[in-house]
Every structure is written in structure tokens, then in C-alpha cells.
Write an enzyme that holds these catalytic residues in place. Structure first.
Site, PDB file in Angstrom:
ATOM      1  N   HIS A 112    -101.844  10.422 -12.794  1.00 28.81           N
ATOM      2  CA  HIS A 112    -102.688  10.365 -13.989  1.00 28.81           C
ATOM      3  C   HIS A 112    -103.831  11.367 -13.949  1.00 28.81           C
ATOM      4  O   HIS A 112    -104.167  11.929 -12.900  1.00 28.81           O
ATOM      5  CB  HIS A 112    -103.244   8.948 -14.194  1.00 28.81           C
ATOM      6  CG  HIS A 112    -104.184   8.479 -13.116  1.00 28.81           C
ATOM      7  ND1 HIS A 112    -105.546   8.670 -13.179  1.00 28.81           N
ATOM      8  CD2 HIS A 112    -103.951   7.807 -11.964  1.00 28.81           C
ATOM      9  CE1 HIS A 112    -106.113   8.136 -12.106  1.00 28.81           C
ATOM     10  NE2 HIS A 112    -105.179   7.604 -11.355  1.00 28.81           N
ATOM     11  N   CYS A 131    -103.185   5.337  -6.535  1.00 27.96           N
ATOM     12  CA  CYS A 131    -102.479   6.195  -7.483  1.00 27.96           C
ATOM     13  C   CYS A 131    -102.866   7.657  -7.255  1.00 27.96           C
ATOM     14  O   CYS A 131    -103.841   7.967  -6.559  1.00 27.96           O
ATOM     15  CB  CYS A 131    -102.791   5.776  -8.916  1.00 27.96           C
ATOM     16  SG  CYS A 131    -101.970   4.237  -9.410  1.00 27.96           S
TER      17      CYS A 131
END
Length: 537
Positions: free
Chosen positions: A429, A448
Site C-alpha cells: 500500500h 504490511c
């Protein structure tokens, strides 16, 4: 350490293997020989279900120890492969080639031959499994290694050996990737280098800068010459040529290429060749865990390199810096493979439960208006006013609300996220925190993977399905609405961890062991019998 079988020994060894069968046959009538052999095979195979099943289906006939040309070819191919096991960084002693040859030489009866037949199959199966799928079981080494290794049915190895060209069967076992071939080449290079004394003395300094002259500068010069970054020189100063060599070294080791030999550069420079060899052998084992088709186009996230790349047929077509999980319990990024299915433009951040109750609940208990950019939702998905909540009445176990952050420029996920749905809740992301990408060591996330150039990453992924990928992306972005964009062709994603890796062109790259995983793998390989072999000459 000397290889199990030297090249000078190999020719006579094969000749002996060819003669040992002939020496046993003829000692008794054919029927009696056949019965004794089959009984011995059945007895020796009984403790291994797969081997027993194969020989039962094969009528307890030989595939290694018969008189025919096929058996001889299989024997010779296996002996040759075992004699070269060290080239793959395998535990040579596990296959005991010397012991096998001794037992073959001592065979005096058909019963002996039957026992050797099964022993050859057992050794072949061990070697084949090790070479194709790895020596270790990843999940037993580190909980963060989620790599699921594909293990082939053991009887299929024996069937292939019986029915196909033995050389072709054995050549197909190791990873067929260019990466594995280049790692093997680097392993051989380092072994020769170590045998000749390595890269010489370490550089005794804390920091060295352009313009300096000292004994430490000379040591830096000499070490870079030995490493191949600098042509031979008698210069005693930190001149432009030495600065360029330092920059090239820094680029190959994931360091800021500023040309100054600071603490991190000197630490990497002073790592001995033997430690780099360990990294290469570990990388070869990791490559065996990922032995299969990665996809003509695939995404490769290397946690130690803090990077994400898109590769097309082994060529890097896009690369960006990344931030990975912090080296702390519960935050380290896991290693696994999946397939990217879609991207979300203008994403909502659904705060993971662990972050909600461990980080945000205590803040809201201290101040109900804390982290005001986050919103609360009940179990039915209805937004809840903070004024209606007594945060002090809840703990981490009983807190009943979901926490979300709506799309915005300040959203924790930035303006786009890339999804390959997995049980670890890991994805790639954007991020509003851009300054972290300027760091050399970039482990700051909850697990992440944050991308420095997420828009450009999106353009590249969309280029296969949109005539104007940039225009399409920004037309969706401009709506401000959360929008799911499916990838028409799913893209394999491999989150890997390599402290040694290669490029299609250029030197082998080395990185730090940010989570200590490779050190644990080497320790396990060492216990399994893998050794650092310095090739003489």
C-alpha cells in the site's frame, strides 16, 4: 573440507560400480539368485512404505543393480550426482557415497545385491527430495516463514528413474531458475576465494572520507581491489577512483551510495567471505523452497532489500523502495506466496483488531477525542458517536467496536492498496509517511509493505489492461470514492527474504539479516551436515 569423491577418483569409482554386479552373478543357479534377491529387496524395503510399494509394483526387480545397460546408466548417473552434491550446498555425509561404494565392493551374494538395491533407492530418494524441495522444513525454523513447500510423491521419483533418462531426471531436480544457477556460480567463486585467503585484512577504521590519507585508507583500497571493485593501484589517498569503488560497493549492499565509508559501509565491507558464503548457501536452500513456476510476470518483495519489484521473464521492469514490518514481536512481515487480484483506490483503512485494542483503545481511554481521524462502528456496521461510549468500561478482550479510517490523503494506507487476499492480512500500500523511504534500514510497519512509488506501481500493473493506465488510475482517484479495480490477469506475489541474491547482470547483492532468519537457517543447515567447503586451486 575435502569433497566426498574427487574427480581423480571418479573414473575408477564408476568402473568399480559397473563390475560389482558381474562379480556377484554366476555364483548360483538363476532361479535361486532371483528368489534370494527378491526376498532381500522385500525385507529391506519393508520399513519404508513408498519404497516397498514401488518394488511390490515392480515385481521386486532391480532398477540399479541389474546387468542391463539401463541399470548401469542409473547407477552411474546417481553416483555422479552424489559426488557433486556439495556444489548444491547439500549435506554430503547424509548420502554416504563412500559407504555405498564400499558395500557395493563387498557384495558377495544375491542377498547382498538386494540389500544394496534398496539402499541405492533410499539414498536416491533422500538426495532427490533434498535437491528439489530443500533440506529443511521452513516452518520449523522461524514462525515468520510461512512458505509452503511442494513435496513430490516419493514413488514418482523412482518411477521416473525407472522409465526415463536418468541424467534428465537428475538434471530436472534442482530449481531451474536463473537465480539458482547464478547462486551456484557465486558459491564456487567464494569457495575458491576463501581457499586463497579471502579478501585480506579488515579495514581498521570507524569512518573514512574522500581526501584522507592513512594506513586504513590503504587497507580499504586493498580490500576493494580483492573484492573486484577497484583495479590495482598504489594510491595512498581516498581519491575519486576509490570513492567510485566505495559507491559501487554500497549500491551492491543496499547502502546509501554517498562514497563515504561510514559505520554501516565498513561493517558490511569487513564481513568475511565465509559469512557471505553462508548467505549464498542459505539463499540456495530458500530457492529450493520456491522451486516452481513463479509466473512469467510476478511481483517480488525482498524484505531484507526493503524493495518491491515487478519482473517479466527474469527482467526487472519496475522497482520501488519499500518499508517492511518492524523487527519486533507480532510486527515482522511474513514470507509466503499468493496472487494479486485487485487494487483499491481511495481505500478505507480497517484497523486490525490488534492495533485497535493495543494502541488506540488506551489512547481513547485517556482522551475520548484522541485519534479523531478514526471512526467507530458497531457489529451491524453502524457508525457510533464517541460521546456515547464509555471507553473505560472495556478492555482489549471486551472492546466491541470496529475502527476505520475513511479515504483521505492522510489515510494510513495512503491512496491505493494492492490486494492478494491471504490469512496473514498482508498487502502492499501507499503511505502518507514518505520520509521513512530515505532511510537505509526501513523496518517500521506493522507487517504490511509500504511502497515509495505506489502510483507508478499501479500504472505498471494496469498497463496490461488499460490503453492509458495513468489516465485511468487518476480518473478513479479523482472521484475520492473507494473503488475496487480488478486485475484481469492475477499476478503472483512472492514475499521473500534473501540476504544474498543475484541480478541478471552485475554482481551478487548482499543485505543485512534484518530479522535474524538467515542466521537461524544456517544454524539448522549446519546441524544437518552442510559445510563450508573451500575448493583448492
Amino acid at each position: 573440507m575435502k569433497p566426498a569423491i574427487s574427480r581423480r577418483e571418479f573414473g575408477p569409482l564408476l568402473a568399480g560400480a559397473a563390475l560389482f554386479v558381474t562379480g556377484v552373478l554366476g555364483a548360483a543357479p538363476a532361479a535361486a539368485q532371483s528368489t534370494a534377491f527378491r526376498q532381500a529387496v522385500a525385507e529391506a524395503a519393508a520399513s519404508d512404505r513408498d519404497i516397498a510399494e514401488f518394488y511390490r509394483a515392480n515385481g521386486y526387480r532391480a532398477i540399479w543393480t541389474g546387468e542391463g545397460a539401463g541399470d548401469a546408466a542409473r547407477r552411474q548417473a546417481l553416483i555422479r550426482a552424489l559426488s557433486q552434491a556439495d556444489a548444491h550446498g547439500l549435506p554430503v555425509a547424509r548420502y554416504d557415497l563412500g559407504g555405498l561404494m564400499a558395500r557395493m565392493g563387498d557384495a558377495r551374494s544375491m542377498r547382498d545385491l538386494g540389500l544394496i538395491e534398496v539402499e541405492l533407492s533410499r539414498t536416491y530418494l533422500q538426495y532427490a527430495r533434498d535437491l528439489q524441495s530443500g533440506i529443511l522444513i521452513p516452518s520449523q525454523i522461524d514462525e515468520g516463514i510461512k512458505r509452503e513447500v511442494s513435496y513430490r510423491d516419493r514413488t514418482a521419483y523412482l518411477i521416473d528413474m525407472k522409465e526415463k533418462s536418468p541424467r534428465d531426471v537428475l538434471r530436472a531436480l534442482p530449481p531451474q531458475s536463473q537465480e539458482y544457477a547464478r547462486l551456484m556460480k557465486e558459491k564456487l567463486h567464494l569457495e575458491h576465494l576463501i581457499a586463497q585467503g579471502g579478501w585480506g585484512p579488515a579495514v581498521p577504521a570507524d569512518v573514512l572520507k574522500p581526501g584522507q590519507e592513512s594506513g586504513a585508507v590503504i587497507a580499504l583500497r586493498d580490500r576493494l581491489i580483492a573484492m573486484g571493485y577497484l583495479d590495482r593501484s598504489a594510491s595512498r589517498s581516498y581519491d575519486a577512483r576509490l570513492q567510485q569503488a566505495v559507491q559501487a560497493f554500497q549500491a551492491d549492499h543496499g547502502l546509501e551510495p554517498d562514497g563515504v565509508a561510514g559505520a554501516s559501509t565498513l561493517a558490511a565491507l569487513n564481513i568475511p567471505a565465509s559469512e557471505r558464503l553462508k548467505s549464498v548457501i542459505v539463499a540456495m536452500e530458500r530457492e529450493r523452497w520456491l522451486n516452481g513456476d513463479r509466473g512469467a510476470r510476478h511481483i517480488l518483495v525482498n524484505l531484507t532489500d526493503f524493495s518491491a519489484r515487478i519482473l517479466d521473464n527474469d527482467i526487472v521492469t519496475f522497482r520501488t523502495r519499500a518499508v517492511v514490518g518492524m523487527n519486533a514481536s507480532g510486527r515482522r512481515s511474513p514470507e509466503f506466496s499468493d496472487a494479486m487480484e485487485y487494487m483499491v483506490i481511495n481505500p478505507t483503512w480497517h484497523v486490525p483488531r490488534s492495533i485497535a485494542v493495543q494502541e488506540y483503545l488506551p489512547q481513547m481511554q485517556a482522551n475520548p477525542n484522541a485519534v479523531s481521524h478514526l471512526r467507530l462502528y458497531d457489529s451491524r456496521g453502524r457508525e457510533v458517536s464517541r460521546g456515547a461510549v464509555n471507553f473505560g468500561a472495556y478492555n482489549a478482550r471486551t472492546f466491541p467496536f470496529a475502527i476505520k479510517q475513511p479515504p483521505s490523503n492522510s489515510n494510513a494506507l495512503g491512496l491505493v492498496k494492492f490486494m492478494f487476499p491471504n490469512k496473514y492480512n498482508i498487502y502492499l500500500h501507499d503511505t502518507p509517511h514518505k520520509s521513512l523511504f530515505d532511510r537505509e534500514k526501513r523496518d517500521f510497519s506493522h507487517g504490511c509493505i509500504r511502497l515509495q512509488q505506489p502510483f507508478e506501481f499501479a500504472y505498471e500493473l494496469l498497463s496490461r489492461q488499460e490503453s492509458d493506465p495513468m489516465g485511468y488510475f487518476h480518473s478513479v482517484l479523482g472521484t475520492g470514492r473507494e473503488t475496487y479495480v480488478n486485475l484481469k490477469a492475477h499476478v503472483p506475489v512472492h514475499i521473500i527474504y534473501r540476504t544474498a541474491f543475484t541480478l541478471a547482470q552485475g554482481r551478487t547483492q548482499y543485505r543485512g539479516d534484518v530479522y535474524g532468519r538467515d542466521a537461524r537457517i544456517w544454524e539448522a543447515l549446519d546441524k544437518a551436515g552442510v559445510s563450508l567447503t573451500a575448493v583448492q586451486g
